[in-house]
Scaffold this motif. Structure first.
Motif, PDB file in Angstrom:
ATOM      1  N   ASP A 227       0.826  -1.205   0.000  1.00  0.00           N
ATOM      2  CA  ASP A 227       0.000   0.000   0.000  1.00  0.00           C
ATOM      3  C   ASP A 227       0.860   1.255   0.000  1.00  0.00           C
ATOM      4  O   ASP A 227       2.016   1.248   0.449  1.00  0.00           O
ATOM      5  CB  ASP A 227      -0.916   0.020   1.217  1.00  0.00           C
ATOM      6  N   SER A 229       0.897   5.588   0.977  1.00  0.00           N
ATOM      7  CA  SER A 229       0.413   6.419   2.080  1.00  0.00           C
ATOM      8  C   SER A 229       0.814   7.868   1.852  1.00  0.00           C
ATOM      9  O   SER A 229       1.745   8.164   1.092  1.00  0.00           O
ATOM     10  CB  SER A 229       0.976   5.920   3.417  1.00  0.00           C
ATOM     11  N   ASN A 231       0.095  12.104   3.865  1.00  0.00           N
ATOM     12  CA  ASN A 231      -0.595  12.947   4.836  1.00  0.00           C
ATOM     13  C   ASN A 231      -1.310  14.079   4.104  1.00  0.00           C
ATOM     14  O   ASN A 231      -0.809  14.605   3.107  1.00  0.00           O
ATOM     15  CB  ASN A 231       0.381  13.539   5.854  1.00  0.00           C
ATOM     16  N   SER A 240      -3.710  11.167   8.146  1.00  0.00           N
ATOM     17  CA  SER A 240      -2.907  10.163   7.448  1.00  0.00           C
ATOM     18  C   SER A 240      -3.813   9.278   6.606  1.00  0.00           C
ATOM     19  O   SER A 240      -4.887   8.863   7.053  1.00  0.00           O
ATOM     20  CB  SER A 240      -2.128   9.305   8.453  1.00  0.00           C
ATOM     21  N   VAL A 241      -3.369   8.991   5.390  1.00  0.00           N
ATOM     22  CA  VAL A 241      -4.170   8.201   4.450  1.00  0.00           C
ATOM     23  C   VAL A 241      -3.344   7.013   3.968  1.00  0.00           C
ATOM     24  O   VAL A 241      -2.171   7.167   3.611  1.00  0.00           O
ATOM     25  CB  VAL A 241      -4.595   9.049   3.233  1.00  0.00           C
ATOM     26  N   THR A 242      -3.952   5.842   3.977  1.00  0.00           N
ATOM     27  CA  THR A 242      -3.347   4.640   3.391  1.00  0.00           C
ATOM     28  C   THR A 242      -4.181   4.242   2.187  1.00  0.00           C
ATOM     29  O   THR A 242      -5.414   4.229   2.254  1.00  0.00           O
ATOM     30  CB  THR A 242      -3.309   3.489   4.406  1.00  0.00           C
ATOM     31  N   THR A 243      -3.511   3.898   1.095  1.00  0.00           N
ATOM     32  CA  THR A 243      -4.243   3.611  -0.130  1.00  0.00           C
ATOM     33  C   THR A 243      -3.608   2.448  -0.882  1.00  0.00           C
ATOM     34  O   THR A 243      -2.380   2.326  -0.931  1.00  0.00           O
ATOM     35  CB  THR A 243      -4.291   4.851  -1.044  1.00  0.00           C
ATOM     36  N   TYR A 244      -4.435   1.579  -1.445  1.00  0.00           N
ATOM     37  CA  TYR A 244      -3.918   0.460  -2.233  1.00  0.00           C
ATOM     38  C   TYR A 244      -3.669   0.875  -3.683  1.00  0.00           C
ATOM     39  O   TYR A 244      -3.043   0.151  -4.452  1.00  0.00           O
ATOM     40  CB  TYR A 244      -4.887  -0.728  -2.189  1.00  0.00           C
TER      41      TYR A 244
END
Length: 494
Positions: A227, A229, A231, A240-244
């Protein structure tokens, strides 16, 4: 009116033909005056017909103006990135294609780490590659964001290969595998087309093919992506953002963000703001069409599209006026159009006191009028800076004002202007009626001219007959006088 060429005064010595011409010319003055009136009528008819065409054009513009106040036009937003080599962004849409409006403001992205796809590296290089028939399967577990589920896609690869490049080419030809293959530094690398931990790939042998086992691909097992990521800082709040995926649709409501590069020591700001360019362009088009009508009305009234009352009064051209100068119908048309643009919309739905007239948002009209109430020019002008400020500071209030104006302009188009220019079977509008009335006057003048010309012809014939009779009498008297003189001369002397 002149007679055919003839010789007059042979007996009398008097050019009575010229006298008749002068008498007929003097008596023809009313005909000349009526012909001049007909010329003026023709000019007026042309002027009214041209004005009707311009009003039709304005009517279409007023109808189109109503589209400016709908959400898809008025609520357009601009999205800009501080560095498009690192991040791009655009306004998002829902599954039905409807625009999702993000909140205006600055969104700062930092510590950007891109999501990565899964990759499998062969243990065999071209130096140890064994030629032969390769037969294996690629299993791709793909995540479907629309249904939040994973599907498994299996693609079979069969190739008679003499190099790793042949294997890579065979893989790339099977697009359903959703992977890409390449050879780098004599090693085969197979990479998933999708990123993130939710997507994975695996290689399985077919019929226990020893050549496939020799590549070392099957021993890798299932490989998943990683993934990304970043901010987001908005109004001082860091999230904070996590994204695939590197195309991010759900981090900031209403925005689709495309992450293009890792950013660790800097930041990129995405700015969302109202984009008033489409509204302003539409207003400018409407104003241009309106002013085109006003220019023509000025030309009909004053003889020029730009000369004002005050300018005419101080110039040598002050006595030059248009074909419809002083026409009450023309004055009424201009007054009605002006009144719609100058009205106060206070008290109507959504209208606030700050923006209750067009002038309050930077759209103004000329005010000075002559003694008949005819405006000196009646044209509109736009203060683009003031209009832009109004659209920026309180777009909903401006929208409410323009919606009320749009409603009135639609009524103006379908009601007043239609009643002016209509030529339907249900009844002619005011302008066609005026044109027809002018035509009736023209026809009446034609009848009068014909009657006068008939009378003048009779008058010429009568005078010609009278002078001809006089010539004949004088010729006879002269002949008798000559005979008498001859007789006297023939008598004996003494």
């Amino acid at each position: 009116m002149t007679s055919p060429i003839s010789l007059t005064g042979l007996s009398s010595g008097f050019d009575w033909g010229s006298l008749i011409d002068q008498l007929i010319q003097a008596d023809s003055a009313p005909v000349t005056q009526m012909q001049q009136q007909q010329s003026q009528i023709t000019t007026q008819q042309s002027d009214w017909n041209n004005l009707s065409q311009k009003l039709n054009t304005l009517s279409s513009a007023l109808q189109a103006y109503s589209s400016l106040t709908i959400d898809s036009t008025f609520n357009v937003q601009s999205v800009t990135s501080g560095n498009q080599n690192l991040v791009t962004a655009s306004v998002a849409t829902d599954s039905n294609g409807n625009i999702i409006s993000p909140a205006n403001g600055a969104y700062t992205l930092s510590n950007i780490v891109l999501a990565k796809p899964a990759s499998i590296l062969s243990t065999t290089s071209n130096g140890t590659f064994q030629s032969g028939l390769y037969n294996f399967k690629i299993i791709n577990n793909e995540y479907l964001a629309s249904s939040h589920s994973t599907i498994s896609v299996t693609a079979t690869i069969t190739v008679n290969a003499s190099s790793l490049g042949d294997v890579a080419n065979a893989i790339n030809k099977v697009t359903s595998a959703n992977v890409s293959a390449t050879v780098i530094n004599n090693k085969l690398i197979i990479t998933d087309n999708y990123t993130g931990h939710v997507n994975s790939i695996a290689i399985t042998n077919t019929a226990n093919n020893s050549l496939v086992a020799g590549l070392g691909l099957t021993a890798a097992g299932t490989r998943a992506g990683t993934d990304g990521s970043f901010n987001v800082t908005y109004n001082g709040i860091i999230t904070s953002v996590t994204t695939y995926s590197n195309t991010v649709n759900n981090a900031i409501n209403g925005l689709t963000i495309n992450l293009l590069n890792n950013v660790t020591s800097a930041s990129v700001t995405i700015t969302v703001a109202n984009d008033a360019s489409k509204v302003m362009s539409g207003i400018q088009t409407m104003v241009n069409d309106y002013n085109d009508v006003m220019d023509y009305i000025n030309q009909l009234y004053y003889g020029t599209a730009s000369k004002t009352v005050s300018a005419m009064a101080s110039s040598s051209a002050a006595q030059t006026y248009g074909a419809l100068n002083g026409d009450f119908t023309l004055v009424n048309i201009q007054s009605t159009l002006l009144s719609k643009m100058q009205q106060d919309f206070s008290g109507r739905t959504g209208v606030v006191n700050q923006y209750n007239t067009l002038r309050s948002i930077g759209i103004s009209t000329d005010d000075a009028s002559d003694s008949m109430g005819f405006n000196e020019e009646g044209k509109m002008s736009i203060d683009t800076t003031q209009l832009q400020q109004a659209l920026t500071s309180n777009p909903q209030a401006v929208k409410a004002l323009l919606q009320q104006l749009s409603s009135d302009l639609t009524d103006l188009s379908s009601g007043y202007i239609t009643n002016l220019v209509s030529t339907t079977a249900n009844g002619q509008g005011l302008i066609p009626t005026v044109v027809q009335s002018l035509q009736n006057n023209y026809n009446d003048l034609s009848d009068q001219i014909q009657a006068l010309q008939d009378n003048l012809t009779q008058e010429r014939n009568m005078l010609t007959q009278q002078f001809t009779a006089m010539e004949q009498a004088m010729a006879q008297a002269k002949a008798q006088s000559n005979w008498f003189a001859q007789q006297m001369a023939a008598l004996p002397a003494g």
